[in-house]
Design an enzyme around this catalytic site. Structure first.
Site, PDB file in Angstrom:
ATOM      1  N   ARG A   1      -6.825  11.870  45.460  1.00  0.00           N
ATOM      2  CA  ARG A   1      -7.903  12.637  44.822  1.00  0.00           C
ATOM      3  C   ARG A   1      -7.384  13.856  44.078  1.00  0.00           C
ATOM      4  O   ARG A   1      -8.072  14.419  43.250  1.00  0.00           O
ATOM      5  CB  ARG A   1      -8.946  13.046  45.866  1.00  0.00           C
ATOM      6  CG  ARG A   1      -9.732  11.853  46.394  1.00  0.00           C
ATOM      7  CD  ARG A   1     -10.723  12.262  47.450  1.00  0.00           C
ATOM      8  NE  ARG A   1     -10.077  12.704  48.678  1.00  0.00           N
ATOM      9  CZ  ARG A   1     -10.722  13.174  49.736  1.00  0.00           C
ATOM     10  NH1 ARG A   1     -12.029  13.265  49.710  1.00  0.00           N
ATOM     11  NH2 ARG A   1     -10.068  13.532  50.822  1.00  0.00           N
TER      12      ARG A   1
ATOM     13  N   LYS B   1     -23.128  14.377  41.731  1.00  0.00           N
ATOM     14  CA  LYS B   1     -22.586  15.191  42.834  1.00  0.00           C
ATOM     15  C   LYS B   1     -21.685  16.290  42.301  1.00  0.00           C
ATOM     16  O   LYS B   1     -20.944  16.090  41.339  1.00  0.00           O
ATOM     17  CB  LYS B   1     -21.783  14.265  43.757  1.00  0.00           C
ATOM     18  CG  LYS B   1     -20.927  14.959  44.792  1.00  0.00           C
ATOM     19  CD  LYS B   1     -20.070  13.957  45.564  1.00  0.00           C
ATOM     20  CE  LYS B   1     -18.600  14.087  45.246  1.00  0.00           C
ATOM     21  NZ  LYS B   1     -17.740  13.202  46.040  1.00  0.00           N
TER      22      LYS B   1
ATOM     23  N   ARG C   1     -18.786  18.916  44.028  1.00  0.00           N
ATOM     24  CA  ARG C   1     -18.106  19.279  45.276  1.00  0.00           C
ATOM     25  C   ARG C   1     -18.007  20.796  45.385  1.00  0.00           C
ATOM     26  O   ARG C   1     -17.586  21.473  44.454  1.00  0.00           O
ATOM     27  CB  ARG C   1     -16.708  18.643  45.327  1.00  0.00           C
ATOM     28  CG  ARG C   1     -15.992  18.895  46.637  1.00  0.00           C
ATOM     29  CD  ARG C   1     -14.784  18.004  46.852  1.00  0.00           C
ATOM     30  NE  ARG C   1     -15.095  16.625  47.191  1.00  0.00           N
ATOM     31  CZ  ARG C   1     -15.567  16.228  48.374  1.00  0.00           C
ATOM     32  NH1 ARG C   1     -15.792  17.102  49.335  1.00  0.00           N
ATOM     33  NH2 ARG C   1     -15.811  14.949  48.594  1.00  0.00           N
TER      34      ARG C   1
ATOM     35  N   THR D   1     -14.999  13.088  55.096  1.00  0.00           N
ATOM     36  CA  THR D   1     -15.857  13.903  55.978  1.00  0.00           C
ATOM     37  C   THR D   1     -17.263  13.344  56.082  1.00  0.00           C
ATOM     38  O   THR D   1     -18.054  13.797  56.907  1.00  0.00           O
ATOM     39  CB  THR D   1     -15.973  15.341  55.437  1.00  0.00           C
ATOM     40  OG1 THR D   1     -16.680  15.293  54.181  1.00  0.00           O
ATOM     41  CG2 THR D   1     -14.611  15.979  55.239  1.00  0.00           C
TER      42      THR D   1
ATOM     43  N   GLY E   1     -19.404  13.853  53.833  1.00  0.00           N
ATOM     44  CA  GLY E   1     -20.269  14.766  53.065  1.00  0.00           C
ATOM     45  C   GLY E   1     -20.866  14.096  51.835  1.00  0.00           C
ATOM     46  O   GLY E   1     -22.046  14.317  51.504  1.00  0.00           O
TER      47      GLY E   1
END
Ligand code: R5P
Length: 324
Positions: A106, A203, A205, A234, A236
């Protein structure tokens, strides 16, 4: 950079080695290939250094090192590098790193100033260790191939993961949802396999653990969402997507599907809390043992074994694995 020892001109039989990252997967891959996992010793010196020794001859052999670089990322990465270096120095003809989950994927760009491009650095380290070729599964972004100066075989578990979804006999009101823009192409691949429409959650972050959403593109009102992603860390991202979908009028989530199920920290609890009761992942990393969330695990061992066999025999991968 010092030159690595020269490779022998001919390619011998294949050998499969692994570090400690995910022995059951490596054993399953070796088993499917009809070979024993290569003998090696791996220990920690009292000062924390990792020490590796290959305990059988690999001279002239075609070596495949199966090692995902999931948590603990640095330890697993170093084991991979040391195993590759040991095999090269022991005279192997060719070394292929089979990395079912590629940690640091990532961090493939500088999102803001004064950051490293960690994925590029890791790819350089793997090259420096003496790897000739890398096999990776569902990388965070296909563009990561540009980080590697050795050939990369980027294979996908999407068709494997689509199988249990087919068995669910999804209704006509199902929609495949990408939980962020980065997963849009992935969602499109699932949607084509399952003949379903696609929606995308927008989304942003905020931190490693927290994300926020800004609505949904696509019609999810009254639809059953099927959330697909490359990885769950996670939780999330999935948690935020489920909430955004509910706000947009979607029905409860039918399933959450991801190639790499890391389930860091309290990810399972977060998913359970938002009602994600059917979670399907592969065994690219060791599946978590003590979590209270029913997880269906699809093994990628047969697919990796077929890829290894074909690479060893210089045959195309096209007939055994779809390219990502
Ligand atoms: C991010 O772009 C990835 O595709 C995943 O959505 C993300 O890394 C999942 O991480 P977490 O579960 O921590 O939100």
């Amino acid at each position: 950079m010092a030159r690595k020892p020269a490779r022998p001109a001919t390619l011998g039989d294949l050998s499969v080695f692994s570090g400690c990252a995910h022995l059951p997967l490596a054993e399953a891959v070796a088993g499917a290939l009809g070979v024993e996992l290569g003998k090696r010793e791996l220990e920690r010196f009292p000062d924390g250094e990792c020490h590796v020794q290959i305990l059988e001859s690999v001279r002239g052999r075609d070596v495949f090192v199966v090692q995902p670089t999931g948590p603990p990322v640095e330890a697993n990465l170093l084991e991979l590098l040391l195993l590759v270096d040991a095999c090269r120095r022991a005279g192997s003809a060719r070394v292929t790193a089979v990395i079912p989950y590629f940690g640091y994927a990532r961090q493939d760009r500088r999102a803001s100033g004064r950051e490293p491009v960690a994925a590029r650095l890791i790819a350089d380290l793997i090259h420096a260790a003496g790897v000739d070729r890398v096999v990776a599964v569902d990388l965070h972004s296909p563009a990561l191939e540009g980080c590697f100066s050795v050939p990369l075989e980027h294979v996908t578990a999407v068709p494997l993961l689509a199988e249990p979804l087919r068995r669910l006999a999804l209704g006509g009101n199902c929609v495949v949802v990408a939980p962020d823009l980065g997963a849009a192409r992935l969602a499109d691949r699932y949607a084509r396999l399952l003949s379903l429409p696609v929606a995308i959650v927008h989304k942003t972050r905020i931190s490693g653990r927290e994300v926020t959403t800004r609505g949904v593109t696509g019609n999810v009102d009254g639809h059953q969402p099927l959330i697909v992603d490359d990885m769950i860390s996670t939780g999330g991202t999935i948690e935020a997507a489920v909430r955004a979908l509910a706000q947009a009028g979607a029905l409860p989530v039918t399933a959450v599907v991801a190639t790499h199920g890391l389930f860091s920290g309290d990810a399972a609890e977060r998913l359970a809390a938002v009602g994600a009761r059917r979670v399907i992942v592969t065994d690219s990393v060791a599946p978590p043992t003590a979590i209270r969330l029913p997880i269906e695990v699809v093994s990628i061992a047969p697919m990796l074994a077929r890829a290894i066999q074909n690479l060893h025999e210089n045959r195309s991968l096209g007939d055994v694995v779809a390219h990502a």
